[in-house]
Design a protein around this motif. Structure first.
Motif, mmCIF file in Angstrom:
data_model
loop_
_atom_site.group_PDB
_atom_site.id
_atom_site.type_symbol
_atom_site.label_atom_id
_atom_site.label_comp_id
_atom_site.label_asym_id
_atom_site.label_seq_id
_atom_site.Cartn_x
_atom_site.Cartn_y
_atom_site.Cartn_z
ATOM 1 N N GLY A 247 0.815 -1.216 0.000
ATOM 2 C CA GLY A 247 0.000 0.000 0.000
ATOM 3 C C GLY A 247 0.845 1.261 0.000
ATOM 4 O O GLY A 247 0.369 2.324 -0.390
ATOM 5 N N PHE A 248 2.089 1.135 0.474
ATOM 6 C CA PHE A 248 3.006 2.276 0.475
ATOM 7 C C PHE A 248 3.949 2.125 -0.718
ATOM 8 O O PHE A 248 4.506 1.050 -0.945
ATOM 9 C CB PHE A 248 3.835 2.300 1.766
ATOM 10 N N ARG A 249 4.125 3.202 -1.460
ATOM 11 C CA ARG A 249 5.023 3.140 -2.608
ATOM 12 C C ARG A 249 6.307 3.908 -2.329
ATOM 13 O O ARG A 249 6.370 4.792 -1.479
ATOM 14 C CB ARG A 249 4.354 3.730 -3.850
ATOM 15 N N GLN A 250 7.333 3.550 -3.084
ATOM 16 C CA GLN A 250 8.587 4.273 -3.018
ATOM 17 C C GLN A 250 8.445 5.619 -3.732
ATOM 18 O O GLN A 250 7.580 5.792 -4.595
ATOM 19 C CB GLN A 250 9.708 3.460 -3.667
ATOM 20 N N PRO A 251 9.303 6.580 -3.393
ATOM 21 C CA PRO A 251 9.236 7.882 -4.073
ATOM 22 C C PRO A 251 9.562 7.764 -5.561
ATOM 23 O O PRO A 251 10.373 6.919 -5.968
ATOM 24 C CB PRO A 251 10.299 8.705 -3.354
ATOM 25 N N HIS A 252 8.922 8.608 -6.344
ATOM 26 C CA HIS A 252 9.195 8.700 -7.771
ATOM 27 C C HIS A 252 9.931 10.003 -8.064
ATOM 28 O O HIS A 252 9.919 10.943 -7.257
ATOM 29 C CB HIS A 252 7.897 8.689 -8.583
ATOM 30 N N ALA A 253 10.532 10.078 -9.220
ATOM 31 C CA ALA A 253 11.128 11.336 -9.670
ATOM 32 C C ALA A 253 10.065 12.421 -9.685
ATOM 33 O O ALA A 253 8.952 12.213 -10.191
ATOM 34 C CB ALA A 253 11.734 11.163 -11.060
ATOM 35 N N PHE A 292 21.934 12.259 3.314
ATOM 36 C CA PHE A 292 20.563 12.122 2.821
ATOM 37 C C PHE A 292 20.248 10.645 2.629
ATOM 38 O O PHE A 292 20.979 9.916 1.953
ATOM 39 C CB PHE A 292 20.361 12.854 1.498
ATOM 40 N N SER A 293 19.169 10.211 3.254
ATOM 41 C CA SER A 293 18.597 8.900 2.959
ATOM 42 C C SER A 293 17.201 9.119 2.399
ATOM 43 O O SER A 293 16.565 10.142 2.656
ATOM 44 C CB SER A 293 18.542 8.028 4.216
ATOM 45 N N ASN A 294 16.719 8.153 1.666
ATOM 46 C CA ASN A 294 15.460 8.287 0.948
ATOM 47 C C ASN A 294 14.288 8.516 1.913
ATOM 48 O O ASN A 294 14.411 8.307 3.119
ATOM 49 C CB ASN A 294 15.236 7.039 0.099
ATOM 50 N N GLN A 295 13.162 8.908 1.347
ATOM 51 C CA GLN A 295 12.000 9.288 2.157
ATOM 52 C C GLN A 295 10.876 8.258 2.132
ATOM 53 O O GLN A 295 9.747 8.559 2.520
ATOM 54 C CB GLN A 295 11.457 10.632 1.669
ATOM 55 N N TRP A 296 11.194 7.038 1.723
ATOM 56 C CA TRP A 296 10.180 5.977 1.789
ATOM 57 C C TRP A 296 9.961 5.586 3.243
ATOM 58 O O TRP A 296 8.867 5.668 3.775
ATOM 59 C CB TRP A 296 10.645 4.787 0.962
ATOM 60 N N ARG A 297 11.066 5.144 3.900
ATOM 61 C CA ARG A 297 11.021 4.854 5.341
ATOM 62 C C ARG A 297 12.143 5.542 6.094
ATOM 63 O O ARG A 297 12.212 5.479 7.309
ATOM 64 C CB ARG A 297 11.125 3.344 5.603
ATOM 65 N N MET A 298 13.107 6.100 5.374
ATOM 66 C CA MET A 298 14.345 6.692 5.889
ATOM 67 C C MET A 298 15.358 5.627 6.295
ATOM 68 O O MET A 298 16.539 5.758 6.038
ATOM 69 C CB MET A 298 14.097 7.652 7.058
ATOM 70 N N ASP A 299 14.916 4.579 6.978
ATOM 71 C CA ASP A 299 15.793 3.473 7.350
ATOM 72 C C ASP A 299 15.668 2.370 6.300
ATOM 73 O O ASP A 299 14.573 2.104 5.800
ATOM 74 C CB ASP A 299 15.401 2.901 8.705
ATOM 75 N N ASN A 300 16.792 1.705 6.003
ATOM 76 C CA ASN A 300 16.775 0.619 5.024
ATOM 77 C C ASN A 300 16.074 1.055 3.740
ATOM 78 O O ASN A 300 15.209 0.359 3.213
ATOM 79 C CB ASN A 300 16.082 -0.625 5.610
#
Length: 802
Positions: A247-253, A292-300
């Motif tokens: 239900g949660f998606r990864q960030p897109h460009a 900077f880490s991604n904004q999907w979960r920040m961890d892993n």
């Protein structure tokens, strides 16, 4: 582990005391403080460049089961390699070496070659540490941490920087081992939640070791913070969705770091305002390094390749400061060149605020410590030159124990949903690292024990793998004995497996399952050994009983309050030995209270002392054994047993308690008052001694200390050594609950932190049932090598029947 970014703001800890202009500010009148701040602000350099380090913060668990996270991290490295090949502006830093090692083991040759080319080109950087660690690794573990991969591969990767994210401290033992392997820079991306940095980040300093070598430390902001230099609002939702939650998606460009001119100017406005605030606070370098880490979960989280296009578009527009997407190694090398001549220097240990989380699982921690002792016993010269079989198993177990001491202990919902399958599954994997290692390491020692007596005459032998002589009782199951052996002169009752109880008398108060009788006489045979030589094999011999007794004073319940032996001018301990105390927050939603206290808000703490019952004494030929039950509202039952050596100033305390199941937070402490007055206490962490409060980086945690298991006092009346077998956290004088102590506490009352479940995430929420803790107290006129003595006290000689 990032959960603090959706919780209330946290109080920053004050800057450390040092002799630089900035450090002296805290010690001058307020008017001069303001003038100095204004002066320093006027000296602040304009930030002309921002170096962005893009990485994935690795939690071995937390977001997902540890096995899942390790699989994901392999995929992320592949994605980073592909992003580098597609876009010459993309750069990636592998925070944790274990992820690279996992990837390398399954990667085809051409892929390995591609990674090495990108490393050589400076496009991908490899961190020197396998993972982010707690402060409980011993000296051998630290050597293993810096030998995680083959030496040839280490030389190919040539790590120049170590990264410790999340955790609120770093042992000097680790810093020394980094320097030993040619790594001279440390990036600390601390998460201030439930702790805090020693000074406001970002900041840099030199960390001087006892041998005068120095480590360049960049106290950076936490790994997701780079996002907030360009955006006001979180993109992340959840906040920690599992990777399997589709239900949660990864960030897109375009979701963030968008490259339209409007988006770039808005990002510049946000960034400029943040930089002005930083410059006003006195940031003095022209280069700023941000992670900077991604904004999907920040961890892993996976790489975000559009970041490279954002950096390129920003620079094409001529926006200032310049942005660079670089590896951590390149960023810190250049920052050191700029900042190195002017930054302060600190010495001492770096105690970790997050260390208390490990005490949420005292049984598993005890197992890990036992496993380390068994592995250390394997290195004794008593075994001869042959290596234990299976070859390679000790290294495998040592790596597992390192992973046990990694900073992730469970699910993000481990406390909120302590019995969910997710929580149980994650902690099962964590606990396995300790429990499997303990049993396999003991088995390896047993193999070697049998082998070392294989050519001897039939009989009963004892093997001492410790570096010092051993004196004390040694047990063997009566059922095991195939002959009458000299020296066995003491028997104890115990459980007889498969013997059904016939009456209530067959069941002890601690035998709740009541499956087998456990009061059966003569189930354990014991014999006394006196000064068993170090690294030796000896047949069991009889020892005459000791006729003399120490001078013992008892309280009204029959519990010792003072014991002295000939040659002592002061007792071994003071009144109040093994007093049990609990503390807990009072009020609605107690973990919320604790979290608010961690952020500097007031909260009320309740203290409850145990009530002792009548003590009994059992006399043997060599020791006096005092047993006393005690009661406490949090405990189903509890007892303390003090075994006093007749012939030497020594005692062993064993405390057994049964914690009632409760999801509410509480901490348990056990007191050891010592007659050492104002003597300095020496601890050790990772094999490196230090004096708590005095030999630590200013601004670091003084509320409690992780340590190797011993505390040493030198006084005009002799030396005292206190040793903890199972519980590796200690404080002094009184329980500290977010005191954020700034001055030393009296150190003549040791408080062993047996258990705490104060954390609201990541750690164990409700470990209950039986827990056992063992401690030794020793007095000698002089203890020159407390670490060796502590090892001898905690190393159990092996009894072997040939």
């Amino acid at each position: 582990m990032v959960s603090s970014f959706w919780l209330p703001a946290r109080r920053r800890t004050p800057p450390p005391r040092n002799d630089t202009l900035i450090g002296m500010v805290s010690r001058v009148p307020a008017v001069i403080v303001l003038l100095l701040i204004a002066f320093c602000g006027s000296l602040a350099a304009e930030i002309r460049r921002i170096d962005i380090i893009h990485l994935s913060h690795m939690d071995v668990g937390f977001t997902d089961h540890p096995s899942v996270t390790r699989e994901m991290q392999k995929i992320y490295l592949d994605q980073a390699i592909d992003a580098c090949l597609r876009d010459p502006g993309f750069a990636w830093t592998a925070e944790s070496l274990v992820a690279v090692d996992d990837w390398w083991r399954q990667a085809p040759p051409e892929r390995r070659t591609g990674l090495l080319r990108l490393v050589d080109a400076g496009r991908i950087g490899i961190g020197a540490l396998p993972f982010n660690n707690t402060p409980f690794l011993d000296r051998r573990q630290w050597r293993q941490m810096l030998a995680w991969i083959p030496a040839e591969l280490w030389r190919s990767f040539a790590p120049s920087v170590a990264i410790q994210d999340d955790v609120n401290g770093f042992p000097r033992a680790g810093a020394i081992e980094l320097l030993n392997h040619g790594v001279h820079r440390l990036f600390m991306g601390m998460n201030s939640d439930s702790g805090g940095p020693p000074m406001a980040p970002p900041a840099a300093f030199w960390w001087k070791m006892p041998d005068s070598r120095r480590l360049f430390v960049y106290l950076g902001e936490s790994y997701p913070v780079g996002y907030y230099y360009f955006h006001k609002d979180d993109w992340r939702r959840g906040p920690v969705p599992r990777v399997a939650d589709t239900g949660f998606r990864q960030p897109h460009a375009g979701d963030f770091f968008a490259t339209t001119e409007t988006a770039l100017h808005e990002a510049h406005r946000i960034c400029a305002a943040r930089l002005r605030r930083m410059e006003a606070r006195g940031y003095r370098h022209s280069t700023l390094v941000i992670p900077f880490s991604n904004q999907w979960r920040m961890d892993n989280d996976p790489p975000f390749p559009p970041l490279a296009k954002f950096v390129a578009a920003w620079n094409r527009l001529g926006l200032k400061p310049e942005l660079r997407l670089v590896t951590a190694g390149e960023a810190l090398k250049e920052l050191e060149a700029e900042a190195g001549p002017t930054i302060p220097e600190f010495t001492g240990e770096w105690p970790d605020w997050w260390a208390n989380g490990s005490a949420s699982a005292p049984r598993e921690v005890a197992a890990s410590r036992a496993a380390k002792r068994w592995l250390l016993a394997l290195e004794s010269p008593v075994w001869g030159g042959a290596k234990p079989k299976p070859v390679g198993l000790p290294e495998e177990l040592l790596k597992d124990l390192c992973l046990f001491d990694e900073h992730t202990w469970g699910s993000s919902m481990s406390v909120a949903r302590p019995y969910s399958l997710e929580t149980v599954g994650q902690f099962n994997e964590k606990a396995r690292l300790a429990l499997r290692s303990m049993d396999l390491a003991e088995w390896l020692v047993a193999q070697r024990t049998r082998a070392v007596v294989a050519a001897r005459e039939p009989g009963l032998y004892v093997v001492n793998p410790a570096p010092l002589p051993y004196t004390g009782w040694l047990p063997v199951a009566t059922e095991a004995l195939r002959a009458e052996y000299p020296g066995i002169d003491h028997y104890e009752s115990g459980m007889k497996p498969w013997a059904e109880p016939r009456s209530p008398a067959d069941i002890s108060p601690a035998n709740d399952p009541a499956v087998f009788a456990d009061t059966v006489p003569k189930q354990v045979a014991k014999f006394w050994v006196e000064n068993l030589p170090p690294n030796s094999v000896e047949p069991v011999r009889g020892q005459p009983p000791v006729a003399t007794l120490p001078n013992i004073a008892l309280d009204s319940l029959g519990w010792p309050v003072r014991i002295t032996w000939p040659g002592m001018s002061k007792p071994l301990f003071a009144a109040g030995l093994a007093d049990f105390t609990s503390v807990r927050p009072a009020g609605f939603a107690p973990r919320a209270i604790l979290h608010q206290m961690a952020a500097g808000k007031p909260g009320r703490i309740e203290t409850t002392n145990a009530v002792a019952g009548a003590a009994s004494v059992h006399r043997t030929g060599h020791t006096l054994v005092y047993t006393q039950p005690f009661t406490h509202p949090s405990l189903r039952r509890a007892s303390r047993v003090l075994e006093v050596w007749k012939g030497s100033p020594r005692a062993r305390l064993t405390v057994t308690l049964y914690r009632n199941s409760s999801d509410l937070p509480e901490s348990f402490y056990l007191a050891f008052p010592l007659p050492v007055e104002s003597a300095t206490v020496h601890l050790s962490e990772g094999g490196v001694p230090f004096v708590p409060y005095h030999e630590q980086i200013p601004g670091t945690c003084m509320d409690y200390f992780a340590f190797d298991g011993w505390a040493h006092y030198t006084t005009p009346a002799g030396d005292w050594l206190w040793v903890s077998h199972d519980a590796p956290l200690v404080t002094f004088d009184k329980p500290e609950v977010w005191t954020r102590r700034k001055t030393p506490a009296p150190a003549n009352r040791i408080l062993s932190l047996l258990f705490t479940n104060f954390w609201y995430t990541n750690f164990v929420g409700n470990e209950h049932g039986d827990m056992t803790f063992t401690f030794d107290l020793l007095w000698q006129p002089n203890i020159a090598h407390p670490d060796a003595v502590a090892r001898a006290l905690t190393t159990r000689p092996m009894v072997v029947q040939r």
